[in-house]
Design an enzyme around this catalytic site. Structure first.
Site, PDB file in Angstrom:
ATOM      1  N   SER A  40       0.806  -1.224   0.000  1.00  0.00           N
ATOM      2  CA  SER A  40       0.000   0.000   0.000  1.00  0.00           C
ATOM      3  C   SER A  40       0.836   1.270   0.000  1.00  0.00           C
ATOM      4  O   SER A  40       0.387   2.306  -0.501  1.00  0.00           O
ATOM      5  CB  SER A  40      -0.933   0.001   1.213  1.00  0.00           C
ATOM      6  OG  SER A  40      -0.207  -0.163   2.416  1.00  0.00           O
ATOM      7  N   HIS A 247      -1.264   5.529   6.894  1.00  0.00           N
ATOM      8  CA  HIS A 247      -0.660   5.616   5.565  1.00  0.00           C
ATOM      9  C   HIS A 247      -0.333   7.080   5.266  1.00  0.00           C
ATOM     10  O   HIS A 247      -0.940   7.987   5.844  1.00  0.00           O
ATOM     11  CB  HIS A 247      -1.610   5.073   4.496  1.00  0.00           C
ATOM     12  CG  HIS A 247      -1.712   3.591   4.486  1.00  0.00           C
ATOM     13  ND1 HIS A 247      -2.634   2.910   5.252  1.00  0.00           N
ATOM     14  CD2 HIS A 247      -1.011   2.642   3.818  1.00  0.00           C
ATOM     15  CE1 HIS A 247      -2.494   1.600   5.054  1.00  0.00           C
ATOM     16  NE2 HIS A 247      -1.516   1.420   4.191  1.00  0.00           N
TER      17      HIS A 247
END
Length: 265
Positions: A40, A247
């Site tokens: 990711s 993230h």
């Protein structure tokens, strides 16, 4: 005639000096063939603007591979990184475009193998003691099991692309310690999470070096932009969009990841 030769020589020197001054490189000038692999942190999760053709992979137009592609115009660009990927996913599902004509490969991988998502969940739900115990379990995995899994990925990349430059991208530290956060995890938990990120970076960089690959350390570019910094380039816990949690934001990819790849590629 002598004047013409002198002018030509001078122009040659000026062109050479300009190339050095502005960092023009043969790799960038030649275009090349670029493949972006990984998890990711390579697909761009957290940045938004995802490719609707592969929604589960969360490949973003604001990810660092796309930013590098836009800036350098490689002859070909293949983007197979996918959110949630572990080392075996790269080997089994992402290496299709990698071949003998590939000139550049980038990859971030290893965080999911080490169970970082589960570790962060444990830290949020089980308090400091549970957090530290889970982080120590992750660090044991990172030290004892992850190196061989990374070797398998790196061997597979090199076998398919024997001449490519391979840039292995790391992970940032998540928290600025003694920062601006007044609620949330304890300082002990934040320090434990950072220590696991450092352990992961150290193992990845060592295995990359052992394969002759280049390591892209993003901890420096993210310094001052961790969670609790007041200027974070990382999502904290996102209750209504849990997959974005921990993230990078779009600014994290453009300011934290892209400059590192640009400097290493």
């Amino acid at each position: 005639m002598r004047t013409s030769r002198s002018v030509s020589a001078l122009l040659g020197l000026l062109l050479a000096a300009t190339a050095v001054l502005f960092g023009t490189s043969e790799a960038h000038a030649a275009g090349g063939n670029y493949v972006a692999l990984g998890d990711s942190y390579s697909s761009g999760t957290g940045a938004g603007s995802y490719d609707s053709a592969s929604p589960s992979c969360k490949r973003s137009s604001k990810s660092y591979p796309v930013l590098w592609k836009n800036a350098n115009a490689p002859a070909t660009f293949n983007f197979t990184a996918c959110s949630g990927a572990i080392t075996t996913d790269v080997i089994n599902n992402q290496l299709g475009p990698v071949n003998s004509s590939t000139t550049l490969v980038s990859i971030s991988i290893g965080g999911n193998d080490a169970g970082f998502a589960d570790a962060m969940t444990t830290c949020i739900l089980q308090g400091t003691s549970g957090c530290v115990t889970r982080i120590n379990t992750a660090k044991t995995y990172i030290a004892n099991t992850l190196p061989a899994r990374l070797d398998a990925v790196y061997n597979a990349i090199r076998a398919k692309a024997p001449s490519a430059k391979v840039v292995v991208m790391g992970y940032p530290r998540f928290y600025q310690l003694n920062g601006s956060c007044i609620v949330g995890l304890s300082e002990t938990s934040r320090a434990a999470i950072n220590s696991a990120s450092d352990a992961l970076s150290n193992v990845i960089s060592a295995r990359a070096a052992a394969h002759g690959f280049t390591y892209g350390d993003v901890r420096g570019t993210f310094t001052g932009h961790e969670i609790c910094s007041g200027s974070s380039w990382l999502h904290s816990l996102e209750i209504f969009n849990i997959g974005e949690s921990y993230h990078p934001t779009a600014a994290g990819y453009s300011g934290g990841y892209y400059p590192v790849l640009e400097s290493k590629a």
